[in-house]
Design a protein around this motif. Structure first.
Motif, PDB file in Angstrom:
ATOM      1  N   SER A 169      23.162  34.202 103.593  1.00 43.41           N
ATOM      2  CA  SER A 169      24.602  34.436 103.655  1.00 43.41           C
ATOM      3  C   SER A 169      24.868  35.574 104.635  1.00 43.41           C
ATOM      4  N   ASN A 171      26.467  38.168 103.872  1.00 42.71           N
ATOM      5  CA  ASN A 171      26.173  39.371 103.097  1.00 42.71           C
ATOM      6  C   ASN A 171      24.714  39.787 103.294  1.00 42.71           C
ATOM      7  N   ARG A 196      20.280  39.188  96.282  1.00 40.22           N
ATOM      8  CA  ARG A 196      20.473  37.828  95.777  1.00 40.22           C
ATOM      9  C   ARG A 196      20.407  37.804  94.246  1.00 40.22           C
ATOM     10  N   TYR A 199      23.555  39.572  92.931  1.00 44.79           N
ATOM     11  CA  TYR A 199      24.742  38.778  93.279  1.00 44.79           C
ATOM     12  C   TYR A 199      24.945  37.638  92.275  1.00 44.79           C
ATOM     13  N   LEU A 202      26.875  38.758  89.191  1.00 45.50           N
ATOM     14  CA  LEU A 202      28.241  39.285  89.287  1.00 45.50           C
ATOM     15  C   LEU A 202      29.194  38.449  88.433  1.00 45.50           C
ATOM     16  N   ARG A 205      31.991  36.161  91.922  1.00 42.89           N
ATOM     17  CA  ARG A 205      31.517  36.294  93.299  1.00 42.89           C
ATOM     18  C   ARG A 205      32.674  36.273  94.293  1.00 42.89           C
ATOM     19  N   ASN A 208      35.768  40.521  96.225  1.00 41.34           N
ATOM     20  CA  ASN A 208      35.245  41.083  97.479  1.00 41.34           C
ATOM     21  C   ASN A 208      34.815  42.534  97.323  1.00 41.34           C
ATOM     22  N   VAL A 211      31.426  42.652  95.701  1.00 36.98           N
ATOM     23  CA  VAL A 211      30.381  42.233  96.636  1.00 36.98           C
ATOM     24  C   VAL A 211      30.093  43.349  97.634  1.00 36.98           C
ATOM     25  N   GLU A 212      31.146  43.983  98.155  1.00 36.33           N
ATOM     26  CA  GLU A 212      30.955  45.109  99.079  1.00 36.33           C
ATOM     27  C   GLU A 212      30.164  46.229  98.412  1.00 36.33           C
ATOM     28  N   GLN A 235      28.699  44.531 107.436  1.00 36.15           N
ATOM     29  CA  GLN A 235      28.837  43.343 106.589  1.00 36.15           C
ATOM     30  C   GLN A 235      29.903  42.388 107.123  1.00 36.15           C
ATOM     31  N   ALA A 260      30.396  35.163 102.247  1.00 28.44           N
ATOM     32  CA  ALA A 260      29.518  34.289 101.461  1.00 28.44           C
ATOM     33  C   ALA A 260      29.041  33.092 102.289  1.00 28.44           C
TER      34      ALA A 260
END
Length: 594
Positions: A169, A171, A196, A199, A202, A205, A208, A211-212, A235, A260
């Protein structure tokens, strides 16, 4: 000097397709002095812009003059703009875009940023001869110095990660930029795996910010301290620019949205990936003499080598490696045609071909590979039409691709053709034939546009009682009206004259120019032929929304055609073209409630 924690990547322009399209404008000025500066004598701008670079301004003017949506500077004459005039109240740096292009071109070995002189590779691009593999070579040659003694090949990291994980990804691509030594790739593999794993846990997903925060956390766990804002820039911006460069090689493709988005290597290109990982030897740029000492420099600082053509062979340029590639493709074809014993590449026939390959020349292997690609393309397309297109996964990918086309202009026009064809194929039922006139690769990714000669449409959708003629375009402004709108009209006329079935055009673009809307509105009512030439304009967003409803309700292609016919008929009931967009929106809203 502070410790370096990442290497940089050019993000303006981040589109390689645009970069290639702009290079010819620089080719026109190869004998001019790019660095020549003069004092600005233009009273209206001299206070804010004291120094002018005439060549850079001339290049910018040439670029904007051909743009779909040109800068207002084109309202001036070339002479006035070069002399310092700008649109009233506009004191922005008009030379900045040119500098950005030159610097980014140097990153890929296409141009010298100091002189704007094209390298041999850049000249090849201007001549339209730069292939995806040629650009792959440039990425493989790219060596980035992280300090005076050490450097890294970014592609070595990318290839090893791709071979290890199978897909990455954006990311996960973030961590490529923290890999400052080729020996540190195992650490980056650990970082990607750690990301991974976390992630997958989470709660959402699609959050944002979460994820950051995870990207930042993993970066700090595996790499030297870096400002959080810099990590987020990597990123979002660096990974997007890198992803576009990788896709331009035609070895990689992507799908999905945002950070993603997944980058992959197609099944047919997996053997090339393995050869690059296992057999390719990365070559350092030649050392340079500095004060009597040989010093290692980056690829950008060694342009005579970086910008040269043909000085770095790929593994499959060798006979044995090419033979292995062809054998792998034969094996793939044998699996694809396993249920068709009489096919030219069925398992039994493949066994005979492989038995005679040892004595084949490089050219014979290339010819066989070309024939294989054509056969595999035909069978893959057939299976897609008959079995895959109407699955939920295929339909979801089609809708996601439309989103990507709107946000990512790289190869957007090519993808718009392919994805529109896929969209019609994916409609329920088999009572349709969707004929395309553009070329695709064996994995059904875009290869080239419809010919554009002989009044050839992008595609045709043949139904039991009517014909649809979709025409797609990423053009905007008056260029859309002058070129693309007239094309779909000609296509509809040609097909309607050759068939007794009613024929309806569908013009699909990111946005519809007012002149295009006006022209199509009038033609839906009457034409010089004594009868209407019906063409319905839809934005990509409208078309995608229409297809999303069709997939959700299992609507057939005929039902979609009926909706489009209703939109066309509505034009004949209105008094002005200004009313038509609202009518189209109302029809699509009613469709969404079906």
């Amino acid at each position: 000097m502070a410790e370096k924690t990442n290497f940089n990547w050019r993000t303006a322009p981040r589109s390689i397709a645009k970069l290639m399209a702009w290079l010819p404008y620089f080719a026109q000025f190869q004998q001019a002095n790019y660095q020549a500066a003069v004092a600005n004598q233009e009273p209206s701008t001299m206070a804010k812009i004291p120094v002018l670079y005439p060549v850079r301004r001339a290049i910018r003017y040439a670029i904007e003059s051909d743009a779909d949506d040109p800068d207002p500077l084109t309202q001036l004459t070339l002479a006035d703009f070069v002399a310092g005039q700008q649109p009233a109240g506009d004191f922005s740096d008009k030379e900045s875009k040119v500098r950005q292009i030159v610097t980014t071109a140097e990153q890929y070995g296409l141009m010298d940023a100091k002189t704007a002189r094209l390298t041999p590779v850049g000249q090849r691009a201007v001549a339209g001869q730069l292939s995806g593999e040629d650009f792959l070579v440039q990425l493989l040659k790219m060596y980035v110095m992280v300090d005076e003694q050490h450097g890294v090949f970014p592609m070595r990291t990318v290839l090893q990660l791709m071979a290890h994980f199978g897909a990455l990804s954006r990311n996960e691509l973030t961590f490529v930029f923290g890999t400052l030594d080729d020996a540190a790739v195992p650490t980056t593999i650990e970082a990607v795996q750690a990301f991974r794993t976390a992630y997958a846990k989470l709660p959402s997903r699609n959050d944002n910010r979460a994820v950051e925060a995870l990207v930042i956390k993993v970066w700090h766990q595996f790499y030297p301290a870096t400002a959080d804002r810099k990590i987020i820039s990597i990123q979002h911006d660096y990974t997007d620019a890198l992803r576009r460069a990788l896709e331009f090689t035609e070895l990689f493709y992507s799908h999905g949205r945002g950070t993603a988005m997944k980058l992959r290597v197609s099944a047919l290109n997996q053997p090339k990936l393995q050869q690059l990982v296992n057999d390719f030897a990365f070559v350092l740029p030649p050392k340079q003499s500095v004060d009597g000492h040989l010093v290692q420099k980056s690829a950008r600082e060694t342009l005579a080598w970086f910008g040269a053509v043909g000085n770095l062979p790929l593994p499959w340029d060798q006979p044995d490696a090419r033979l292995q590639l062809v054998e792998d493709k034969l094996d793939h074809a044998a699996r694809l045609f396993a249920a068709l014993p009489d096919a030219p590449y069925a398992p039994a026939q493949v066994a005979v071909i492989k038995a005679n390959l040892a004595s084949a020349s490089i050219q014979q292997l290339k010819d066989l590979e070309s024939a294989l690609d054509q056969a595999v393309l035909a069978q893959t397309e057939l299976l897609y039409v008959q079995k895959e297109a109407q699955t939920p996964a295929a339909r979801r990918e089609i809708l996601e691709r439309f989103d990507t086309i709107l946000t990512d202009k790289d190869q957007a026009a090519l993808w718009l053709e392919v994805n529109t064809w896929r969209a019609f194929v994916a409609l329920s039922g088999q009572d349709k034939e969707v004929i395309h006139h553009f070329q695709m690769n064996p994995d059904l990714t875009p290869k080239s546009f419809a010919p554009g000669t002989g009044n050839t449409p992008d595609m045709e959708v043949h139904l039991a009682s009517s014909i649809l003629v979709p025409e797609v375009s990423m053009m905007a402004g008056t260029v859309q009206w002058e070129h693309e709108a007239s094309s779909v009209i000609d296509h509809v006329i040609k097909i309607s004259q050759a068939s007794p079935k009613p024929t309806l055009g569908v013009f699909i673009s990111a946005r519809i120019n007012q002149r295009t809307l006006w022209q199509l509105f009038l033609l839906n009512r009457a034409s010089w032929l004594g009868q209407p030439v019906p063409v319905v304009p839809l934005t990509i967003k409208q078309f995608s929304a229409m297809m999303q409803v069709a997939y959700a309700t299992d609507a057939t292609a005929q039902e979609v055609a009926t909706l489009l016919e209703q939109i066309s008929a509505a034009a004949r009931q209105l008094t002005t073209y200004i009313q038509w967009p609202a009518t189209i929106e109302s029809a699509l809203a009613a469709w969404a409630r079906r």
